[in-house]
Design a protein around this motif. Structure first.
Motif, short mmCIF file in Angstrom:
data_model
loop_
_atom_site.label_atom_id
_atom_site.label_comp_id
_atom_site.label_asym_id
_atom_site.label_seq_id
_atom_site.Cartn_x
_atom_site.Cartn_y
_atom_site.Cartn_z
N ASP A 1 0.83 -1.21 0.00
CA ASP A 1 0.00 0.00 0.00
C ASP A 1 0.86 1.25 0.00
O ASP A 1 0.55 2.26 -0.67
CB ASP A 1 -0.91 0.00 1.23
N LEU A 2 1.96 1.23 0.76
CA LEU A 2 2.86 2.38 0.81
C LEU A 2 3.59 2.56 -0.52
O LEU A 2 3.82 3.70 -0.96
CB LEU A 2 3.85 2.21 1.96
N THR A 3 3.95 1.46 -1.15
CA THR A 3 4.59 1.54 -2.47
C THR A 3 3.64 2.12 -3.51
O THR A 3 4.04 2.92 -4.37
CB THR A 3 5.08 0.15 -2.91
N ALA A 4 2.37 1.73 -3.43
CA ALA A 4 1.36 2.29 -4.34
C ALA A 4 1.20 3.79 -4.10
O ALA A 4 1.08 4.58 -5.05
CB ALA A 4 0.04 1.57 -4.16
N LEU A 5 1.19 4.20 -2.83
CA LEU A 5 1.11 5.62 -2.49
C LEU A 5 2.31 6.37 -3.05
O LEU A 5 2.18 7.48 -3.60
CB LEU A 5 1.03 5.79 -0.98
N ASP A 6 3.49 5.78 -2.92
CA ASP A 6 4.71 6.38 -3.47
C ASP A 6 4.57 6.60 -4.97
O ASP A 6 4.97 7.65 -5.50
CB ASP A 6 5.89 5.46 -3.16
N GLY A 7 3.98 5.64 -5.66
CA GLY A 7 3.76 5.80 -7.09
C GLY A 7 2.82 6.94 -7.41
O GLY A 7 3.03 7.69 -8.38
N GLY B 1 -9.86 10.30 8.47
CA GLY B 1 -9.06 9.32 7.76
C GLY B 1 -7.86 8.84 8.54
O GLY B 1 -7.84 8.85 9.77
N ASP B 2 -6.81 8.45 7.82
CA ASP B 2 -5.63 7.88 8.44
C ASP B 2 -4.37 8.40 7.72
O ASP B 2 -4.45 9.38 6.96
CB ASP B 2 -5.69 6.35 8.41
N MET C 1 -1.76 11.64 3.50
CA MET C 1 -0.74 11.82 2.47
C MET C 1 -1.36 12.15 1.13
O MET C 1 -0.81 12.96 0.36
CB MET C 1 0.12 10.56 2.37
N ARG C 2 -2.51 11.56 0.83
CA ARG C 2 -3.18 11.88 -0.44
C ARG C 2 -3.73 13.31 -0.43
O ARG C 2 -3.73 13.98 -1.46
CB ARG C 2 -4.27 10.85 -0.72
N ARG C 3 -4.17 13.78 0.73
CA ARG C 3 -4.58 15.19 0.83
C ARG C 3 -3.38 16.10 0.61
O ARG C 3 -3.48 17.15 -0.04
CB ARG C 3 -5.24 15.46 2.18
N ASN C 4 -2.23 15.72 1.16
CA ASN C 4 -1.01 16.51 0.92
C ASN C 4 -0.68 16.56 -0.57
O ASN C 4 -0.28 17.61 -1.09
CB ASN C 4 0.17 15.89 1.68
N LEU C 5 -0.84 15.43 -1.24
CA LEU C 5 -0.58 15.40 -2.68
C LEU C 5 -1.50 16.36 -3.42
O LEU C 5 -1.04 17.12 -4.29
CB LEU C 5 -0.76 13.98 -3.21
#
Length: 332
Positions: A208-214, A312-313, A318-322
């Motif tokens: 999941d973290l690798t997918a987020l990194d992508g 959220g979590d 992190m997706r909000r930051n993006l």
């Protein structure tokens, strides 16, 4: 001479620290299934997590096989955490303490004195960045923390323990995936009866973290600007991973920047045509707002995720930051 604005900021900061101390004094219960005095719940190993990102990780990797206790309550600035006697006593009984040395001096000292053989310092598992830098100039691995670095801008405590690297490593999901994998191995070794579950959940979390990194890599690949001006220098790992340039107003979130530093940051912001000055949760936005007015920019929140998000979590924060960065930097 200190300006009226500076006096007001200092008075508000003092009020914030007082409130933080009162909240921390009530934080004996943690937020897991076990009580704050340590031990285990229902025969399960107990993992104590010093701050939210590691609590999230321990809950994901440990699943129902562990009881997770969080030392930092939501809304409490983790750098200012003071442990209660019950929390310190709990460290003597807990199975594992997950922390990042350099974020919370009170935790560093308590682990050293009461749980040195059960500490899981995430900063020993990845290459770290020098404090205040966006480049991996000085790092350390399994053998211990780097002795070199920018000590004058490091994270220290009242006992003189200086940490010369940036501890906010969870803001790089690729590094955090490494921590997830190693936590799974650590728990598997400590609790062999549930080893397969720990490893399976660790692999899923790392994926999941690798997918987020992508997502972050693709989302920040093509941006009109690559400079981010932040309230304090907590985003070095994010900047390093995604080819951004961090310009922090200060290293310490509780310290008021000097007029010279403000002038320097303002000059950079104007030169780089920065349109957004980033504030953050749990820290007063006043200085950033004044700077934004001076350079003709707006403000937006970039979350260092040092505390549990209001919604959220870790992944959703992190997706909000993006999304915030893509807007501020005009990314396509």
């Amino acid at each position: 001479m200190m300006s009226d604005s500076s006096r007001r900021i200092r008075m508000r900061a003092a009020g914030l620290l007082t409130g933080t101390a009162l909240l921390a004094a009530t934080a004996a219960c943690g937020s897991g299934a076990a009580d704050s005095t340590g031990g285990s719940a229902g025969g399960r190993p107990e993992v104590t997590a010093a701050l939210y990102p590691l609590q999230w990780l321990a809950e994901r990797v440990g699943g129902g096989d562990v009881a997770v206790v969080g030392l930092t309550e939501p809304g409490v600035e983790p750098h200012d955490l003071e442990l209660t006697p019950a929390q310190v006593a709990g460290l003597e009984k807990t199975s594992l303490v997950a922390y990042v040395k350099g974020v919370q001096p009170a935790v560093d000292e308590a682990v050293e004195q009461h749980a040195a053989d059960r500490g899981f310092d995430a900063a020993t598992l990845v290459t770290t960045l020098a404090a205040g830098e966006g480049h991996a100039e000085e790092g350390h691995g399994e053998e211990g923390h780097a002795e070199e670095g920018h000590a004058e801008e490091g994270h220290g405590d009242e006992h003189g323990h200086e940490v010369s690297y940036d501890p906010h490593l969870w803001l790089d999901p690729s590094r955090f995936a490494t921590v997830a994998t190693r936590l799974g191995e650590k728990l598997a070794a400590a609790d062999p009866a549930h080893a397969a579950g720990y490893r399976e959940r660790a692999a899923k979390t790392a994926a999941d973290l690798t997918a987020l990194d992508g997502e972050l890599t693709r989302g920040l690949a093509n941006c009109a600007s690559r400079s981010i001006v932040t309230g304090h220098e907590a985003f070095g790992y994010l900047a390093d991973r995604y080819r951004l340039q961090q310009v922090g107003i200060s290293v310490d979130p509780d310290a008021e920047p000097s007029p010279a530093r403000l002038a320097e940051v303002a000059e950079v912001a104007k030169r780089e045509k920065v349109t957004t000055i980033f504030t953050e949760t749990l820290v007063s936005p006043k200085v950033a707002e004044v700077l934004a007015q001076e350079v003709g920019a707006t403000t937006a929140v970039l979350d260092p995720i040092e505390s549990r998000p209001a919604e959220g979590d870790y992944l959703s924060a992190m997706r909000r930051n993006l999304a915030t960065l893509k807007t501020a930097l005009s990314c396509s």
